[in-house]
Design a protein around this motif. Structure first.
Motif, PDB file in Angstrom:
ATOM      1  N   VAL A  84      -6.865   0.271  -1.083  1.00  0.00           N
ATOM      2  CA  VAL A  84      -7.019  -0.762  -0.343  1.00  0.00           C
ATOM      3  C   VAL A  84      -5.680  -1.448  -0.588  1.00  0.00           C
ATOM      4  CG1 VAL A  84      -8.176  -2.969   0.653  1.00  0.00           C
ATOM      5  CG2 VAL A  84      -9.355  -0.999   0.094  1.00  0.00           C
ATOM      6  N   SER A  85      -4.852  -2.226   0.576  1.00  0.00           N
ATOM      7  CA  SER A  85      -3.835  -3.091   0.239  1.00  0.00           C
ATOM      8  C   SER A  85      -3.862  -3.762   1.556  1.00  0.00           C
ATOM      9  CB  SER A  85      -2.683  -2.341  -0.124  1.00  0.00           C
ATOM     10  OG  SER A  85      -2.001  -2.012   0.943  1.00  0.00           O
ATOM     11  N   HIS A  86      -2.946  -4.867   1.238  1.00  0.00           N
ATOM     12  CA  HIS A  86      -2.412  -5.589   2.672  1.00  0.00           C
ATOM     13  C   HIS A  86      -1.218  -4.409   3.220  1.00  0.00           C
ATOM     14  CE1 HIS A  86      -0.273  -8.277   5.146  1.00  0.00           C
ATOM     15  NE2 HIS A  86      -1.214  -8.825   5.348  1.00  0.00           N
ATOM     16  N   LYS A  87      -1.174  -4.421   4.721  1.00  0.00           N
ATOM     17  CA  LYS A  87      -0.346  -3.513   5.078  1.00  0.00           C
ATOM     18  C   LYS A  87       1.103  -3.825   4.777  1.00  0.00           C
ATOM     19  CE  LYS A  87       0.932  -6.520   9.354  1.00  0.00           C
ATOM     20  NZ  LYS A  87       0.648  -6.430  11.017  1.00  0.00           N
ATOM     21  N   LEU A  88       1.438  -5.039   4.461  1.00  0.00           N
ATOM     22  CA  LEU A  88       2.922  -5.008   3.989  1.00  0.00           C
ATOM     23  C   LEU A  88       3.064  -4.618   2.560  1.00  0.00           C
ATOM     24  CD1 LEU A  88       3.513  -8.824   4.890  1.00  0.00           C
ATOM     25  CD2 LEU A  88       4.623  -6.971   6.084  1.00  0.00           C
ATOM     26  N   CYS A  89       1.917  -4.727   1.638  1.00  0.00           N
ATOM     27  CA  CYS A  89       1.911  -3.974   0.276  1.00  0.00           C
ATOM     28  C   CYS A  89       2.432  -2.474   0.752  1.00  0.00           C
ATOM     29  CB  CYS A  89       0.812  -4.297  -0.369  1.00  0.00           C
ATOM     30  SG  CYS A  89       0.539  -3.414  -2.066  1.00  0.00           S
ATOM     31  N   ARG A  90       1.854  -1.913   1.411  1.00  0.00           N
ATOM     32  CA  ARG A  90       2.059  -0.471   1.710  1.00  0.00           C
ATOM     33  C   ARG A  90       3.447  -0.046   2.103  1.00  0.00           C
ATOM     34  NH1 ARG A  90       1.945   4.173   4.527  1.00  0.00           N
ATOM     35  NH2 ARG A  90       0.751   5.959   4.131  1.00  0.00           N
ATOM     36  N   LEU A 116      -0.075   5.914  -1.720  1.00  0.00           N
ATOM     37  CA  LEU A 116       0.031   4.757  -1.091  1.00  0.00           C
ATOM     38  C   LEU A 116      -1.374   4.538  -0.562  1.00  0.00           C
ATOM     39  CD1 LEU A 116       3.037   5.698   1.327  1.00  0.00           C
ATOM     40  CD2 LEU A 116       3.051   3.844  -0.712  1.00  0.00           C
ATOM     41  N   PRO A 117      -1.720   3.190  -0.369  1.00  0.00           N
ATOM     42  CA  PRO A 117      -3.013   3.006   0.142  1.00  0.00           C
ATOM     43  C   PRO A 117      -3.047   3.534   1.363  1.00  0.00           C
ATOM     44  CG  PRO A 117      -1.747   0.992  -0.847  1.00  0.00           C
ATOM     45  CD  PRO A 117      -0.694   2.113  -0.504  1.00  0.00           C
ATOM     46  N   ASN A 118      -4.422   4.092   1.661  1.00  0.00           N
ATOM     47  CA  ASN A 118      -4.840   4.701   2.990  1.00  0.00           C
ATOM     48  C   ASN A 118      -5.927   3.592   3.748  1.00  0.00           C
ATOM     49  OD1 ASN A 118      -7.459   4.931   1.433  1.00  0.00           O
ATOM     50  ND2 ASN A 118      -6.609   6.769   0.495  1.00  0.00           N
ATOM     51  N   LEU A 119      -5.915   2.525   3.260  1.00  0.00           N
ATOM     52  CA  LEU A 119      -6.753   1.600   4.273  1.00  0.00           C
ATOM     53  C   LEU A 119      -6.028   0.193   4.058  1.00  0.00           C
ATOM     54  CD1 LEU A 119      -9.088   0.783   5.679  1.00  0.00           C
ATOM     55  CD2 LEU A 119     -10.529   0.476   3.502  1.00  0.00           C
ATOM     56  N   THR A 120      -5.465  -0.358   4.964  1.00  0.00           N
ATOM     57  CA  THR A 120      -4.548  -1.563   4.999  1.00  0.00           C
ATOM     58  C   THR A 120      -5.388  -2.296   5.936  1.00  0.00           C
ATOM     59  OG1 THR A 120      -3.161  -0.856   6.608  1.00  0.00           O
ATOM     60  CG2 THR A 120      -2.469  -0.106   4.367  1.00  0.00           C
ATOM     61  N   PHE A 121      -4.907  -3.905   5.814  1.00  0.00           N
ATOM     62  CA  PHE A 121      -5.439  -4.634   6.861  1.00  0.00           C
ATOM     63  C   PHE A 121      -4.612  -5.906   6.755  1.00  0.00           C
ATOM     64  CE2 PHE A 121      -6.748  -6.097   2.646  1.00  0.00           C
ATOM     65  CZ  PHE A 121      -6.563  -7.609   2.535  1.00  0.00           C
TER      66      PHE A 121
END
Length: 214
Positions: A84-90, A116-121
């Motif tokens: 998980v990460s923020h979408k900007l982080c990915r 890379l993160p596979n769940l962003t928010f």
């Protein structure tokens, strides 16, 4: 590596880096999932966390608090897990990976692989089964997030708290007013223990201390 129990269901793994700084990885052992907050400096650096829960077969959810190299290089050890990460982080991990490797490769422990993160928010993500709330809290970086364990009243703020008590204000890569707004939001949250990426375990008063210095 120092391993310490925090409240009822968290364990903090602190690695002292030879150049003189500490790095924290937090494990939250929920009822449904195990949550690993940040993955450190590579496969060897994160191995003690995996060893700690090797007999616990609950799913692992990895959370990257922001895109900086010292918090993401162990992602490769969790390629089959939800990350998980923020979408900007990915996006920032993807675009900045090679540059971070080249500038800081002396710190790699084991293997550092881009996963890379596979769940962003965008704003918030909630895991009700474990009372884990993940929130967008820009400050140290534009992609910074925080993780609130509502059951234990423990918050992990990433690098939104500085690396030591002598430097409790972190390096800011956003406008100071954005960081202040995040700090004010923290004050409205229900927690009494504060964990960050590099500092010691603190209490809620650290937020007021930082605000008083800004």
């Amino acid at each position: 590596m120092k391993i310490q129990k925090i409240k009822n269901r968290s364990v903090l793994f602190t690695n002292h880096i030879p150049s003189g700084w500490d790095l924290n990885v937090q494990l939250i052992m929920g009822d449904r999932n195990n949550y690993i907050i940040d993955t450190g400096l590579g496969s060897l650096n994160i191995e003690p966390v995996k060893e700690y829960i090797k007999h616990d077969h609950k799913p692992i959810i990895v959370i990257n608090t922001h895109h900086h190299w010292d918090h993401i290089w162990g992602n490769g050890s969790f390629r089959e897990c939800t990350i998980v990460s923020h979408k900007l982080c990915r996006d920032m991990m993807d675009s900045g990976w090679e540059d971070m490797i080249q500038k800081n490769k002396r710190f790699i422990e084991g293997e550092a692989e881009l996963v890379l993160p596979n769940l962003t928010f965008d704003n918030e993500l909630y895991f009700p089964e474990d009372h884990i709330r993940i929130m967008y809290t820009p400050g140290h970086t534009v992609d910074s997030i925080s993780v609130l364990d509502e059951a234990d009243k423990v918050i992990h703020v990433g690098d939104n708290v500085g690396d030591s008590m002598d430097e409790i204000i972190p390096s800011l890569y956003v406008d100071k007013e954005i960081y202040i707004r995040t700090l004010l939001n923290y004050k409205e949250m229900d927690f009494n223990t504060c964990i960050s990426g590099h500092n010691t375990v603190l209490d809620q008063q650290i937020i007021e201390q930082i605000l008083s210095k800004l």
